[in-house]
Design a protein around this motif. Structure first.
Motif, PDB file in Angstrom:
ATOM      1  N   LEU A 194       0.159  17.687 -12.235  1.00  0.00           N
ATOM      2  CA  LEU A 194       0.112  19.188 -11.684  1.00  0.00           C
ATOM      3  C   LEU A 194       1.124  19.868 -12.516  1.00  0.00           C
ATOM      4  O   LEU A 194       0.929  21.142 -13.065  1.00  0.00           O
ATOM      5  CB  LEU A 194       0.210  19.201 -10.349  1.00  0.00           C
ATOM      6  CG  LEU A 194      -1.026  18.711  -9.215  1.00  0.00           C
ATOM      7  CD1 LEU A 194      -0.707  18.930  -7.893  1.00  0.00           C
ATOM      8  CD2 LEU A 194      -1.949  19.729  -9.657  1.00  0.00           C
ATOM      9  N   ALA A 195       2.230  19.043 -12.666  1.00  0.00           N
ATOM     10  CA  ALA A 195       3.322  19.846 -13.328  1.00  0.00           C
ATOM     11  C   ALA A 195       2.864  20.030 -14.883  1.00  0.00           C
ATOM     12  O   ALA A 195       3.045  21.020 -15.699  1.00  0.00           O
ATOM     13  CB  ALA A 195       4.657  19.230 -13.224  1.00  0.00           C
ATOM     14  N   GLU A 196       2.345  18.926 -15.430  1.00  0.00           N
ATOM     15  CA  GLU A 196       1.727  19.374 -16.790  1.00  0.00           C
ATOM     16  C   GLU A 196       0.722  20.300 -17.036  1.00  0.00           C
ATOM     17  O   GLU A 196       0.814  20.832 -17.906  1.00  0.00           O
ATOM     18  CB  GLU A 196       1.346  17.779 -17.321  1.00  0.00           C
ATOM     19  CG  GLU A 196       2.456  16.753 -17.711  1.00  0.00           C
ATOM     20  CD  GLU A 196       1.941  15.298 -17.846  1.00  0.00           C
ATOM     21  OE1 GLU A 196       0.735  15.133 -17.984  1.00  0.00           O
ATOM     22  OE2 GLU A 196       2.822  14.340 -18.153  1.00  0.00           O
TER      23      GLU A 196
ATOM     24  N   GLN B  86       0.758  -1.294   0.038  1.00  0.00           N
ATOM     25  CA  GLN B  86       0.083  -0.112   0.095  1.00  0.00           C
ATOM     26  C   GLN B  86       0.833   1.337  -0.160  1.00  0.00           C
ATOM     27  O   GLN B  86       0.519   2.368  -0.749  1.00  0.00           O
ATOM     28  CB  GLN B  86      -0.905  -0.018   1.292  1.00  0.00           C
ATOM     29  CG  GLN B  86      -2.092  -1.020   1.103  1.00  0.00           C
ATOM     30  CD  GLN B  86      -2.951  -0.848   2.260  1.00  0.00           C
ATOM     31  OE1 GLN B  86      -2.612  -0.376   3.441  1.00  0.00           O
ATOM     32  NE2 GLN B  86      -3.955  -1.674   2.263  1.00  0.00           N
ATOM     33  N   GLY B  87       1.997   1.193   0.750  1.00  0.00           N
ATOM     34  CA  GLY B  87       2.873   2.334   0.618  1.00  0.00           C
ATOM     35  C   GLY B  87       3.501   2.668  -0.474  1.00  0.00           C
ATOM     36  O   GLY B  87       3.691   3.705  -1.037  1.00  0.00           O
ATOM     37  N   ARG B  88       3.938   1.569  -1.221  1.00  0.00           N
ATOM     38  CA  ARG B  88       4.260   1.705  -2.838  1.00  0.00           C
ATOM     39  C   ARG B  88       3.398   2.398  -3.605  1.00  0.00           C
ATOM     40  O   ARG B  88       3.474   3.071  -4.316  1.00  0.00           O
ATOM     41  CB  ARG B  88       4.992   0.430  -3.184  1.00  0.00           C
ATOM     42  CG  ARG B  88       6.123  -0.297  -2.715  1.00  0.00           C
ATOM     43  CD  ARG B  88       7.021  -1.164  -3.351  1.00  0.00           C
ATOM     44  NE  ARG B  88       5.960  -2.327  -3.450  1.00  0.00           N
ATOM     45  CZ  ARG B  88       6.297  -3.513  -2.531  1.00  0.00           C
ATOM     46  NH1 ARG B  88       7.156  -3.388  -1.513  1.00  0.00           N
ATOM     47  NH2 ARG B  88       5.246  -4.423  -2.606  1.00  0.00           N
ATOM     48  N   GLN B  89       2.216   1.756  -3.572  1.00  0.00           N
ATOM     49  CA  GLN B  89       0.911   2.337  -4.396  1.00  0.00           C
ATOM     50  C   GLN B  89       0.778   3.863  -4.083  1.00  0.00           C
ATOM     51  O   GLN B  89       0.520   4.488  -5.006  1.00  0.00           O
ATOM     52  CB  GLN B  89      -0.174   1.508  -4.182  1.00  0.00           C
ATOM     53  CG  GLN B  89      -0.313   0.181  -4.732  1.00  0.00           C
ATOM     54  CD  GLN B  89      -1.659  -0.773  -4.131  1.00  0.00           C
ATOM     55  OE1 GLN B  89      -2.374  -0.151  -3.338  1.00  0.00           O
ATOM     56  NE2 GLN B  89      -1.425  -2.110  -4.450  1.00  0.00           N
ATOM     57  N   GLN B  90       0.681   4.137  -2.725  1.00  0.00           N
ATOM     58  CA  GLN B  90       0.626   5.706  -2.245  1.00  0.00           C
ATOM     59  C   GLN B  90       1.843   6.348  -3.052  1.00  0.00           C
ATOM     60  O   GLN B  90       1.422   7.441  -3.560  1.00  0.00           O
ATOM     61  CB  GLN B  90       0.535   5.708  -1.013  1.00  0.00           C
ATOM     62  CG  GLN B  90      -0.577   5.117  -0.170  1.00  0.00           C
ATOM     63  CD  GLN B  90      -2.099   5.945  -0.534  1.00  0.00           C
ATOM     64  OE1 GLN B  90      -1.879   7.189  -0.790  1.00  0.00           O
ATOM     65  NE2 GLN B  90      -3.139   5.480  -0.770  1.00  0.00           N
TER      66      GLN B  90
ATOM     67  N   GLU C 141       3.333  10.460  -6.885  1.00  0.00           N
ATOM     68  CA  GLU C 141       4.196  10.772  -8.028  1.00  0.00           C
ATOM     69  C   GLU C 141       3.429  11.337  -9.303  1.00  0.00           C
ATOM     70  O   GLU C 141       3.550  12.256  -9.981  1.00  0.00           O
ATOM     71  CB  GLU C 141       5.251  10.045  -8.200  1.00  0.00           C
ATOM     72  CG  GLU C 141       6.223   9.778  -7.215  1.00  0.00           C
ATOM     73  CD  GLU C 141       7.002  11.094  -6.830  1.00  0.00           C
ATOM     74  OE1 GLU C 141       7.136  11.783  -7.999  1.00  0.00           O
ATOM     75  OE2 GLU C 141       7.218  11.392  -5.585  1.00  0.00           O
ATOM     76  N   ASN C 142       2.395  10.551  -9.568  1.00  0.00           N
ATOM     77  CA  ASN C 142       1.413  10.448 -10.586  1.00  0.00           C
ATOM     78  C   ASN C 142       0.614  12.028 -10.491  1.00  0.00           C
ATOM     79  O   ASN C 142       0.460  12.638 -11.513  1.00  0.00           O
ATOM     80  CB  ASN C 142       0.209   9.558 -10.697  1.00  0.00           C
ATOM     81  CG  ASN C 142       0.984   8.510 -11.522  1.00  0.00           C
ATOM     82  OD1 ASN C 142       2.039   8.436 -12.142  1.00  0.00           O
ATOM     83  ND2 ASN C 142       0.507   7.021 -11.272  1.00  0.00           N
TER      84      ASN C 142
END
Length: 154
Positions: A104-106, A89-93, A98-99
């Protein structure tokens, strides 16, 4: 036809009368006094009793250790599964975060979004509030009385 005639059984008496002894008391011999057990037999019996007690103690202790081992392994297994799930779950979060940052940057880089790069001239400064006077709080009766009796549990 010939019939087989069996003798009739005798009738039993309804009361039990004491019967006369069959053996004459003068014919009865007295048993010899019991011989003491040999020392080797006594020592073997003592060793057997000690080994039985020792076996019982070892069996009980090994049963306790075995039960504790089984309980510990079960607990470890369930905790390890939970840790794996939380780690996943931590990796998924992290991936989701990051997505979101990437999106937001895009969006910020897109000219159609209407966002502009910040400059010092666009900064808004908010003046601080005026200093308020400090109010004194009157002490109540409960705050001024010292504790004289210490509870017995402390």
């Amino acid at each position: 036809m010939n019939q087989l005639h069996l003798p009739r059984p005798r009738r039993r008496r309804s009361t039990y009368a004491p019967t006369a002894p069959v053996i004459n008391p003068s014919q009865v011999r007295q048993l010899p006094p019991p011989q003491p057990a040999p020392v080797w037999l006594k020592s073997l019996l003592t060793v057997q009793k000690g080994a039985t007690v020792l076996f019982g103690m070892v069996f009980g202790l090994s049963s306790i250790v075995y039960g504790y081992t089984i309980h510990t392994q079960g607990t470890w297994r369930s905790q390890h599964r939970q840790w794996d799930r939380l780690e996943s779950q931590g990796r998924q979060q992290s991936v989701i975060t990051e997505n979101i940052k990437q999106k937001l940057a895009e969006t910020a880089a897109d000219k159609k979004s209407g966002l502009v790069a910040p400059t010092p001239q666009q900064m808004v400064f908010i003046p601080s509030a005026p200093q308020r006077p400090v109010k004194s709080v009157p002490l109540t009766q409960d705050q001024t009385t010292p504790v004289t009796k210490i509870p017995t549990g402390y």
